[in-house]
Design a protein around this motif. Structure first.
Motif, PDB file in Angstrom:
ATOM      1  N   VAL A  16       0.844  -1.111  -0.030  1.00  8.23           N
ATOM      2  CA  VAL A  16       0.104   0.108  -0.012  1.00  8.23           C
ATOM      3  C   VAL A  16       0.607   1.260  -0.062  1.00  8.23           C
ATOM      4  CG1 VAL A  16      -1.563   1.242   1.610  1.00  8.23           C
ATOM      5  CG2 VAL A  16      -2.125  -1.024   1.161  1.00  8.23           C
ATOM      6  N   PHE A  17       1.942   1.219   0.719  1.00  3.79           N
ATOM      7  CA  PHE A  17       2.793   2.275   0.973  1.00  3.79           C
ATOM      8  C   PHE A  17       3.653   2.548  -0.551  1.00  3.79           C
ATOM      9  CE2 PHE A  17       1.602   3.711   4.918  1.00  3.79           C
ATOM     10  CZ  PHE A  17       2.043   4.795   5.189  1.00  3.79           C
ATOM     11  N   TRP A  18       3.815   1.279  -1.184  1.00  2.04           N
ATOM     12  CA  TRP A  18       4.454   1.596  -2.323  1.00  2.04           C
ATOM     13  C   TRP A  18       3.597   2.488  -3.263  1.00  2.04           C
ATOM     14  CZ3 TRP A  18       4.218   0.620  -7.561  1.00  2.04           C
ATOM     15  CH2 TRP A  18       5.372   0.768  -8.417  1.00  2.04           C
ATOM     16  N   TRP A  19       2.344   2.022  -3.371  1.00  2.00           N
ATOM     17  CA  TRP A  19       1.563   2.832  -4.406  1.00  2.00           C
ATOM     18  C   TRP A  19       1.097   4.146  -3.759  1.00  2.00           C
ATOM     19  CZ3 TRP A  19       0.671   1.568  -9.241  1.00  2.00           C
ATOM     20  CH2 TRP A  19       0.969   0.296  -9.519  1.00  2.00           C
ATOM     21  N   LEU A  20       1.055   4.265  -2.524  1.00  2.00           N
ATOM     22  CA  LEU A  20       0.771   5.613  -1.913  1.00  2.00           C
ATOM     23  C   LEU A  20       1.822   6.667  -2.462  1.00  2.00           C
ATOM     24  CD1 LEU A  20      -1.397   7.097  -0.336  1.00  2.00           C
ATOM     25  CD2 LEU A  20      -0.048   6.659   1.533  1.00  2.00           C
ATOM     26  N   CYS A  21       3.232   6.299  -2.092  1.00  2.00           N
ATOM     27  CA  CYS A  21       4.315   7.013  -2.468  1.00  2.00           C
ATOM     28  C   CYS A  21       4.390   7.323  -3.938  1.00  2.00           C
ATOM     29  CB  CYS A  21       5.578   6.283  -1.987  1.00  2.00           C
ATOM     30  SG  CYS A  21       5.491   6.403  -0.052  1.00  2.00           S
ATOM     31  N   ALA A  22       4.238   6.209  -4.562  1.00  2.00           N
ATOM     32  CA  ALA A  22       4.296   6.251  -6.146  1.00  2.00           C
ATOM     33  C   ALA A  22       3.439   7.485  -6.781  1.00  2.00           C
ATOM     34  CB  ALA A  22       4.004   4.935  -7.086  1.00  2.00           C
ATOM     35  N   VAL A  23       2.046   7.435  -6.169  1.00  2.00           N
ATOM     36  CA  VAL A  23       1.146   8.391  -6.670  1.00  2.00           C
ATOM     37  C   VAL A  23       1.311   9.703  -6.228  1.00  2.00           C
ATOM     38  CG1 VAL A  23      -1.603   8.747  -6.433  1.00  2.00           C
ATOM     39  CG2 VAL A  23      -0.726   6.719  -6.973  1.00  2.00           C
ATOM     40  N   GLY A  24       1.796   9.877  -4.915  1.00  2.00           N
ATOM     41  CA  GLY A  24       2.007  10.889  -4.110  1.00  2.00           C
ATOM     42  C   GLY A  24       3.175  11.525  -4.816  1.00  2.00           C
ATOM     43  N   THR A  25       4.227  10.896  -5.293  1.00  2.00           N
ATOM     44  CA  THR A  25       5.170  11.372  -5.943  1.00  2.00           C
ATOM     45  C   THR A  25       4.984  12.170  -7.309  1.00  2.00           C
ATOM     46  OG1 THR A  25       6.765   9.835  -4.937  1.00  2.00           O
ATOM     47  CG2 THR A  25       7.515  11.155  -6.913  1.00  2.00           C
ATOM     48  N   ILE A  26       3.898  11.306  -8.206  1.00  2.00           N
ATOM     49  CA  ILE A  26       3.599  11.753  -9.381  1.00  2.00           C
ATOM     50  C   ILE A  26       2.761  13.261  -9.240  1.00  2.00           C
ATOM     51  CG2 ILE A  26       2.106  11.550 -11.292  1.00  2.00           C
ATOM     52  CD1 ILE A  26       2.995   8.395 -10.975  1.00  2.00           C
ATOM     53  N   ILE A  27       1.787  13.241  -8.374  1.00  2.00           N
ATOM     54  CA  ILE A  27       1.034  14.376  -8.000  1.00  2.00           C
ATOM     55  C   ILE A  27       1.808  15.355  -7.549  1.00  2.00           C
ATOM     56  CG2 ILE A  27      -0.819  15.000  -6.303  1.00  2.00           C
ATOM     57  CD1 ILE A  27      -2.184  12.528  -6.475  1.00  2.00           C
ATOM     58  N   PHE A  28       2.761  15.297  -6.571  1.00  2.00           N
ATOM     59  CA  PHE A  28       3.432  16.533  -6.151  1.00  2.00           C
ATOM     60  C   PHE A  28       4.539  17.042  -7.198  1.00  2.00           C
ATOM     61  CE2 PHE A  28       2.272  15.126  -1.578  1.00  2.00           C
ATOM     62  CZ  PHE A  28       1.579  16.202  -1.404  1.00  2.00           C
ATOM     63  N   GLY A  29       4.950  16.056  -8.210  1.00  2.00           N
ATOM     64  CA  GLY A  29       5.692  16.329  -9.201  1.00  2.00           C
ATOM     65  C   GLY A  29       4.864  17.414 -10.130  1.00  2.00           C
ATOM     66  N   VAL A  30       3.687  17.094 -10.558  1.00  2.00           N
ATOM     67  CA  VAL A  30       3.064  17.614 -11.268  1.00  2.00           C
ATOM     68  C   VAL A  30       2.611  19.158 -10.599  1.00  2.00           C
ATOM     69  CG1 VAL A  30       0.589  18.030 -12.187  1.00  2.00           C
ATOM     70  CG2 VAL A  30       1.846  15.763 -12.497  1.00  2.00           C
ATOM     71  N   PHE A  31       2.137  18.996  -9.337  1.00  2.00           N
ATOM     72  CA  PHE A  31       2.061  20.320  -8.751  1.00  2.00           C
ATOM     73  C   PHE A  31       3.068  21.233  -8.674  1.00  2.00           C
ATOM     74  CE2 PHE A  31      -1.492  18.808  -5.566  1.00  2.00           C
ATOM     75  CZ  PHE A  31      -2.468  18.662  -6.790  1.00  2.00           C
ATOM     76  N   THR A  32       4.265  20.737  -8.519  1.00  2.00           N
ATOM     77  CA  THR A  32       5.636  21.506  -8.319  1.00  2.00           C
ATOM     78  C   THR A  32       6.119  22.190  -9.904  1.00  2.00           C
ATOM     79  OG1 THR A  32       6.643  20.177  -6.592  1.00  2.00           O
ATOM     80  CG2 THR A  32       8.177  21.464  -8.019  1.00  2.00           C
ATOM     81  N   LEU A  33       5.751  21.415 -10.981  1.00  2.00           N
ATOM     82  CA  LEU A  33       5.771  21.879 -12.355  1.00  2.00           C
ATOM     83  C   LEU A  33       4.673  23.057 -12.610  1.00  2.00           C
ATOM     84  CD1 LEU A  33       6.627  18.646 -14.189  1.00  2.00           C
ATOM     85  CD2 LEU A  33       8.148  20.468 -13.669  1.00  2.00           C
ATOM     86  N   TYR A  34       3.665  22.841 -12.061  1.00  2.00           N
ATOM     87  CA  TYR A  34       2.528  23.811 -12.373  1.00  2.00           C
ATOM     88  C   TYR A  34       2.845  25.190 -11.506  1.00  2.00           C
ATOM     89  CZ  TYR A  34      -1.749  26.267 -12.329  1.00  2.00           C
ATOM     90  OH  TYR A  34      -2.776  27.142 -12.603  1.00  2.00           O
TER      91      TYR A  34
ATOM     92  N   ILE B 173       6.020  26.209 -10.527  1.00  2.00           N
ATOM     93  CA  ILE B 173       7.285  26.794 -11.294  1.00  2.00           C
ATOM     94  C   ILE B 173       6.722  27.602 -12.476  1.00  2.00           C
ATOM     95  CG2 ILE B 173       9.272  26.090 -12.536  1.00  2.00           C
ATOM     96  CD1 ILE B 173       9.760  23.916 -10.614  1.00  2.00           C
ATOM     97  N   GLY B 174       5.674  26.720 -13.247  1.00  2.00           N
ATOM     98  CA  GLY B 174       5.259  27.679 -14.617  1.00  2.00           C
ATOM     99  C   GLY B 174       4.387  28.639 -14.373  1.00  2.00           C
ATOM    100  N   ASP B 175       3.839  28.842 -13.135  1.00  2.00           N
ATOM    101  CA  ASP B 175       2.988  29.996 -12.862  1.00  2.00           C
ATOM    102  C   ASP B 175       3.765  31.086 -12.248  1.00  2.00           C
ATOM    103  OD1 ASP B 175       0.347  31.041 -12.793  1.00  2.00           O
ATOM    104  OD2 ASP B 175      -0.182  30.391 -10.825  1.00  2.00           O
ATOM    105  N   GLY B 176       5.090  30.837 -11.603  1.00  2.00           N
ATOM    106  CA  GLY B 176       5.884  31.610 -11.252  1.00  2.00           C
ATOM    107  C   GLY B 176       5.634  31.826  -9.646  1.00  2.00           C
ATOM    108  N   ARG B 177       5.006  30.845  -9.038  1.00  2.00           N
ATOM    109  CA  ARG B 177       4.885  30.880  -7.750  1.00  2.00           C
ATOM    110  C   ARG B 177       6.168  30.256  -6.872  1.00  2.00           C
ATOM    111  NH1 ARG B 177      -1.388  31.055  -6.630  1.00  2.00           N
ATOM    112  NH2 ARG B 177      -2.010  32.350  -8.219  1.00  2.00           N
ATOM    113  N   GLU B 178       7.101  30.963  -6.401  1.00  2.00           N
ATOM    114  CA  GLU B 178       8.274  30.488  -5.916  1.00  2.00           C
ATOM    115  C   GLU B 178       7.855  29.749  -4.501  1.00  2.00           C
ATOM    116  OE1 GLU B 178      12.618  31.774  -4.466  1.00  2.00           O
ATOM    117  OE2 GLU B 178      11.638  32.731  -5.796  1.00  2.00           O
TER     118      GLU B 178
END
Length: 121
Positions: A45-63, A65-70
């Motif tokens: 369960v934690f493998w999947w939870l961390c995998a999904v969390g990594t992807i989601i936070f990666g997308v949020f981080t890129l967004y 950065i793209g929006d200019g909110r440091e």
């Protein structure tokens, strides 16, 4: 206060929530199916939870950065790093668990299937 220490305080609720989920999940599975199955299910369960969390936070981080909110990018980047580290720790734990119990698993499986299959003569 240094930026690194401040970012650690920001991710503290995430770490506490993940620990709470792990404890509750382990206790529920331990009471219903036993210790070995509880370890196995908690790791999966934690493998999947961390995998999904990594992807989601990666997308949020890129967004962010793209929006200019440091500041938002720092927060999501810290959460991304935390989830990625936890994913790596979970992967190592899963490999150690498999290595330790793989031989015992095959012995038990061989005992169970030995009487079920009869060779044709």
């Amino acid at each position: 206060m240094p930026v690194f220490i401040m970012s650690l305080y920001r991710i503290l609720p995430l770490v506490v929530a993940l620990i709470a989920v792990a404890i509750v999940l382990f206790i529920i599975v331990f009471t219903t199916q036993g210790a070995e199955k509880a370890k196995e299910i908690t790791l999966k369960v934690f493998w999947w939870l961390c995998a999904v969390g990594t992807i989601i936070f990666g997308v949020f981080t890129l967004y962010a950065i793209g929006d200019g909110r440091e500041q938002l990018a720092w927060l999501f980047g810290s959460c991304l790093a935390t989830m990625a580290i936890l994913w790596l720790v979970d992967f190592v734990g899963m490999q150690l668990f498999k290595r330790k119990y793989q031989r015992e698993f095959y012995i038990i499986k061989a005992r169970k299937t030995k009487g079920h299959k009869k060779p044709k003569a």
